[in-house]
Design a protein around this motif. Structure first.
Motif, PDB file in Angstrom:
ATOM      1  N   GLN A 140       0.845  -1.188   0.000  1.00 14.55           N
ATOM      2  CA  GLN A 140       0.000   0.000   0.000  1.00 14.55           C
ATOM      3  C   GLN A 140       0.882   1.241   0.000  1.00 14.55           C
ATOM      4  O   GLN A 140       1.990   1.243   0.542  1.00 14.55           O
ATOM      5  CB  GLN A 140      -0.915  -0.002   1.225  1.00 14.55           C
ATOM      6  CG  GLN A 140      -1.885  -1.166   1.268  1.00 14.55           C
ATOM      7  CD  GLN A 140      -2.846  -1.159   0.088  1.00 14.55           C
ATOM      8  OE1 GLN A 140      -3.520  -0.165  -0.176  1.00 14.55           O
ATOM      9  NE2 GLN A 140      -2.887  -2.279  -0.635  1.00 14.55           N
ATOM     10  N   ALA A 141       0.370   2.314  -0.592  1.00 17.11           N
ATOM     11  CA  ALA A 141       1.176   3.524  -0.748  1.00 17.11           C
ATOM     12  C   ALA A 141       1.623   4.074   0.603  1.00 17.11           C
ATOM     13  O   ALA A 141       2.776   4.491   0.766  1.00 17.11           O
ATOM     14  CB  ALA A 141       0.387   4.575  -1.522  1.00 17.11           C
ATOM     15  N   ARG A 142       0.723   4.080   1.566  1.00 19.86           N
ATOM     16  CA  ARG A 142       1.069   4.665   2.871  1.00 19.86           C
ATOM     17  C   ARG A 142       2.211   3.897   3.529  1.00 19.86           C
ATOM     18  O   ARG A 142       3.145   4.502   4.094  1.00 19.86           O
ATOM     19  CB  ARG A 142      -0.171   4.683   3.774  1.00 19.86           C
ATOM     20  CG  ARG A 142      -0.001   5.528   5.041  1.00 19.86           C
ATOM     21  CD  ARG A 142      -1.333   5.698   5.750  1.00 19.86           C
ATOM     22  NE  ARG A 142      -2.311   6.342   4.907  1.00 19.86           N
ATOM     23  CZ  ARG A 142      -2.380   7.667   4.695  1.00 19.86           C
ATOM     24  NH1 ARG A 142      -1.487   8.458   5.254  1.00 19.86           N
ATOM     25  NH2 ARG A 142      -3.305   8.169   3.926  1.00 19.86           N
ATOM     26  N   SER A 186       5.150   7.882 -13.466  1.00 23.35           N
ATOM     27  CA  SER A 186       3.849   7.706 -14.127  1.00 23.35           C
ATOM     28  C   SER A 186       3.904   6.710 -15.278  1.00 23.35           C
ATOM     29  O   SER A 186       2.985   6.669 -16.100  1.00 23.35           O
ATOM     30  CB  SER A 186       3.366   9.061 -14.669  1.00 23.35           C
ATOM     31  OG  SER A 186       4.245   9.549 -15.679  1.00 23.35           O
ATOM     32  N   THR A 190       1.827  -0.343  -9.317  1.00 21.16           N
ATOM     33  CA  THR A 190       0.459   0.095  -9.061  1.00 21.16           C
ATOM     34  C   THR A 190       0.338   1.214  -8.036  1.00 21.16           C
ATOM     35  O   THR A 190      -0.698   1.872  -7.969  1.00 21.16           O
ATOM     36  CB  THR A 190      -0.395  -1.100  -8.584  1.00 21.16           C
ATOM     37  OG1 THR A 190       0.242  -1.698  -7.444  1.00 21.16           O
ATOM     38  CG2 THR A 190      -0.561  -2.131  -9.678  1.00 21.16           C
ATOM     39  N   VAL A 191       1.369   1.442  -7.225  1.00 15.95           N
ATOM     40  CA  VAL A 191       1.205   2.416  -6.133  1.00 15.95           C
ATOM     41  C   VAL A 191       2.158   3.605  -6.204  1.00 15.95           C
ATOM     42  O   VAL A 191       2.029   4.529  -5.395  1.00 15.95           O
ATOM     43  CB  VAL A 191       1.368   1.742  -4.751  1.00 15.95           C
ATOM     44  CG1 VAL A 191       0.290   0.698  -4.542  1.00 15.95           C
ATOM     45  CG2 VAL A 191       2.751   1.148  -4.572  1.00 15.95           C
ATOM     46  N   ASP A 211       0.527   6.942  -6.339  1.00 11.92           N
ATOM     47  CA  ASP A 211      -0.069   7.309  -5.055  1.00 11.92           C
ATOM     48  C   ASP A 211       0.995   7.724  -4.042  1.00 11.92           C
ATOM     49  O   ASP A 211       0.757   8.586  -3.196  1.00 11.92           O
ATOM     50  CB  ASP A 211      -0.894   6.147  -4.501  1.00 11.92           C
ATOM     51  CG  ASP A 211      -2.140   5.866  -5.333  1.00 11.92           C
ATOM     52  OD1 ASP A 211      -2.584   6.791  -6.046  1.00 11.92           O
ATOM     53  OD2 ASP A 211      -2.636   4.729  -5.298  1.00 11.92           O
ATOM     54  N   ALA A 236       1.767  11.210  -4.891  1.00 10.96           N
ATOM     55  CA  ALA A 236       0.655  12.067  -4.482  1.00 10.96           C
ATOM     56  C   ALA A 236       0.699  12.348  -2.983  1.00 10.96           C
ATOM     57  O   ALA A 236       0.471  13.493  -2.551  1.00 10.96           O
ATOM     58  CB  ALA A 236      -0.673  11.410  -4.863  1.00 10.96           C
ATOM     59  N   GLN A 237       1.004  11.332  -2.176  1.00  8.85           N
ATOM     60  CA  GLN A 237       1.066  11.541  -0.730  1.00  8.85           C
ATOM     61  C   GLN A 237       2.205  12.479  -0.351  1.00  8.85           C
ATOM     62  O   GLN A 237       2.041  13.355   0.512  1.00  8.85           O
ATOM     63  CB  GLN A 237       1.214  10.197  -0.024  1.00  8.85           C
ATOM     64  CG  GLN A 237      -0.050   9.348  -0.060  1.00  8.85           C
ATOM     65  CD  GLN A 237       0.043   8.109   0.805  1.00  8.85           C
ATOM     66  OE1 GLN A 237       0.875   8.032   1.714  1.00  8.85           O
ATOM     67  NE2 GLN A 237      -0.816   7.134   0.543  1.00  8.85           N
ATOM     68  N   ALA A 263      -5.384   6.851 -11.264  1.00  4.65           N
ATOM     69  CA  ALA A 263      -4.661   7.628 -10.244  1.00  4.65           C
ATOM     70  C   ALA A 263      -5.345   8.970 -10.029  1.00  4.65           C
ATOM     71  O   ALA A 263      -5.655   9.678 -10.987  1.00  4.65           O
ATOM     72  CB  ALA A 263      -3.213   7.830 -10.669  1.00  4.65           C
ATOM     73  N   GLU A 264      -5.596   9.305  -8.769  1.00  5.10           N
ATOM     74  CA  GLU A 264      -6.325  10.544  -8.476  1.00  5.10           C
ATOM     75  C   GLU A 264      -5.457  11.781  -8.661  1.00  5.10           C
ATOM     76  O   GLU A 264      -5.959  12.844  -9.031  1.00  5.10           O
ATOM     77  CB  GLU A 264      -6.870  10.497  -7.041  1.00  5.10           C
ATOM     78  CG  GLU A 264      -7.946   9.440  -6.850  1.00  5.10           C
ATOM     79  CD  GLU A 264      -8.554   9.478  -5.459  1.00  5.10           C
ATOM     80  OE1 GLU A 264      -8.253  10.425  -4.709  1.00  5.10           O
ATOM     81  OE2 GLU A 264      -9.325   8.561  -5.142  1.00  5.10           O
TER      82      GLU A 264
END
Length: 489
Positions: free
Chosen positions: A69-71, A98, A103-104, A107, A110-111, A141-142
């Motif tokens: 997970q990204a976090r 990009s 997959t992360v 993110d 972004a964080q 991706a947001e």
């Protein structure tokens, strides 16, 4: 005086290749400048160089569902940087975040952006630019392309930068960061001049390198000319296409040697090393249809080797602006349209264009089809480099059957001439079109100075909430009607 910041360079791996060489060069430049840094990689550095590498497995290629997970990955990255560099402010330098190979990673970026971290987002390749297999990984991706005064987008060439500016990236949040040029190997000249040309293509033979063009040129070249590709692809996705060319070489007997380094010798009793192949080569070549920076255009200059092949204005225009003529290059390699057939080509285009656009979740409009088809036609000819591989082989078989050798033309600055005559003249020329001194704008000293200035500017900016370049506008810029290319589908 030690700069009041440190740097964390982030990439998926450190395998042999262009991006790894860029990272190695950057690390050496930062060391010489006294800038403390660490390289975070998903895999160990296979070169064995003594660089400050920390392996974080979550950074490696990973495109299937699940995984880190990204976090959690951000937490591991922060811990590794703190352990390696201490508490000093950090500039994060991401390469190809990009590209759609993890997959992360988008993110993760972004964080860090939302935490107002100082960042460089450097693009060597883009999923939107002829990599439809990659794009679904980043499509949702947001916050794919964040920017702020503390986040700079770094481009290898002016063309990609223009695409992003047109999509809304403020010019002050972007920078042109061309690669440094260093010789790929030390080459001692041969004591005796070669009897015939040995033309080396120093690349991995992935699809966009357009290997079929080597076979066509080999069929047109003077007797005794040999062509060689240094390495096979290192990704499974490209091996089927590569194996087809390997079989074609055997079937036709054309003098094109594939994956020669450490497998074949360039001459009697000569080593099989890359340096040995460079030493024995009389020329270097490029037939690639797409590059990010274009190391292959400039590296031969450092070796005193003349370059010939296909021009790519998207990258070579920047070299021209710097006053460099990288080689003797053609803009198109033209073959008669009747050797392929208009309707055959059109039907192949319909299928391939639709599949490519669907990979990008875009419909195929009539405008896309008609403008793409029109762009392939050149006064009764087709550009050989924009044909699918099976049609390239069809053209070469017609040539080998004696079907009009002088109907194949090179186009150079809108003028055409028979390709066979151009090749005969070009292969006789053994001096490069540029000198090593011309490459000063791409020296390691210049590159190190650019990095130091870039990092220092970012770290001085105040924390600011990020904005975003709309990713749909980036995609639209690269997928504009008429831009389709078979070898990038």
């Amino acid at each position: 005086m030690t700069p009041p910041f440190s740097v964390a360079i982030v990439h998926y791996h450190l395998h042999r290749g262009g991006v790894t060489r860029v990272i190695h060069t950057a690390s050496r430049c930062l060391t010489e400048l006294g800038i403390r840094h660490v390289i975070l990689s998903g895999e160990p550095d296979e070169s064995g160089a003594s660089l400050p590498v920390r392996v974080i497995e979550g950074l490696r290629y990973h495109t299937d569902p699940g995984g880190p997970q990204a976090r959690q990955l951000v937490k591991e990255m922060r811990a590794a940087v703190a352990d390696a560099l201490g508490p000093a402010p950090v500039v994060w330098h991401f390469h190809n975040h990009s590209l759609g190979r993890n997959t992360v990673i988008a993110d993760v970026v972004a964080q860090l952006a939302e935490a107002s971290e100082a960042m460089v987002l450097q693009f060597h390749d883009l999923a939107e630019d002829g990599r439809p297999i990659n794009y679904p990984v980043i499509a949702d991706a947001e916050l794919l392309y964040p920017h702020s005064p503390r986040i700079k987008h770094a481009f290898l060439n002016s063309r990609d930068r223009r695409h992003f500016l047109a999509a809304g990236l403020p010019a002050e949040h972007s920078v042109l960061l061309p690669n440094a040029i260093t010789p790929p190997a030390t080459v001692k000249p041969l004591e005796k001049k070669a009897d015939s040309a040995l033309v080396l293509y120093p690349v991995r033979g992935i699809r966009r390198k357009n290997l079929g063009e080597l076979f066509l040129l080999a069929a047109l070249s003077p007797k005794g000319t040999r062509y060689a590709v240094s390495l096979a692809p290192d990704a499974e996705r490209w091996m089927a296409v590569y194996d087809e060319w390997r079989a074609f070489a055997t079937d036709t007997g054309l003098p094109v040697l594939l994956d020669v380094v450490e497998r074949l010798s360039p001459g009697p009793r000569a080593p099989k090393t890359f340096a040995s192949w460079l030493r024995h080569s009389t020329h270097c070549i490029t037939t690639s249809v797409a590059e990010g920076f274009g190391l292959g255009f400039l590296e031969p200059v450092t070796l005193g080797k003349p370059l010939l092949g296909r021009n790519l204005p998207a990258v070579t225009n920047d070299f021209s602006e710097a006053g460099i003529v990288p080689g003797r290059l053609y803009d198109r390699l033209l073959v008669p349209v009747e050797w392929v057939g208009r309707e055959t080509l059109r039907q192949r285009l319909i299928r391939s264009l639709r599949t490519t656009l669907e990979s990008y979740d875009q419909p195929m409009s009539n405008e896309h089809l008609e403008r793409s088809f029109a762009a392939m036609l050149h006064d009764g000819h087709l550009d050989f480099g924009n044909l699918p591989e099976d049609l390239q082989r069809q053209v070469i078989h017609r040539l080998l059957a004696g079907d009009g050798t002088d109907k194949i033309l090179v186009e150079i600055r809108a003028e055409t001439q028979p390709a066979r005559a151009w090749l005969r003249r070009t292969l006789k020329l053994t001096e490069p079109t540029a000198k090593p001194g011309d490459l000063l704008p791409y020296s390691t000293d210049t590159y190190g100075s650019r990095l130091k200035k870039l990092y220092a500017e970012l770290i001085q900016e105040k924390p600011t909430a990020p904005e975003e370049v709309p990713k749909h506008k980036i995609l639209a810029g690269y997928l504009k009607p008429g831009s389709f290319h078979f070898l990038l589908s």
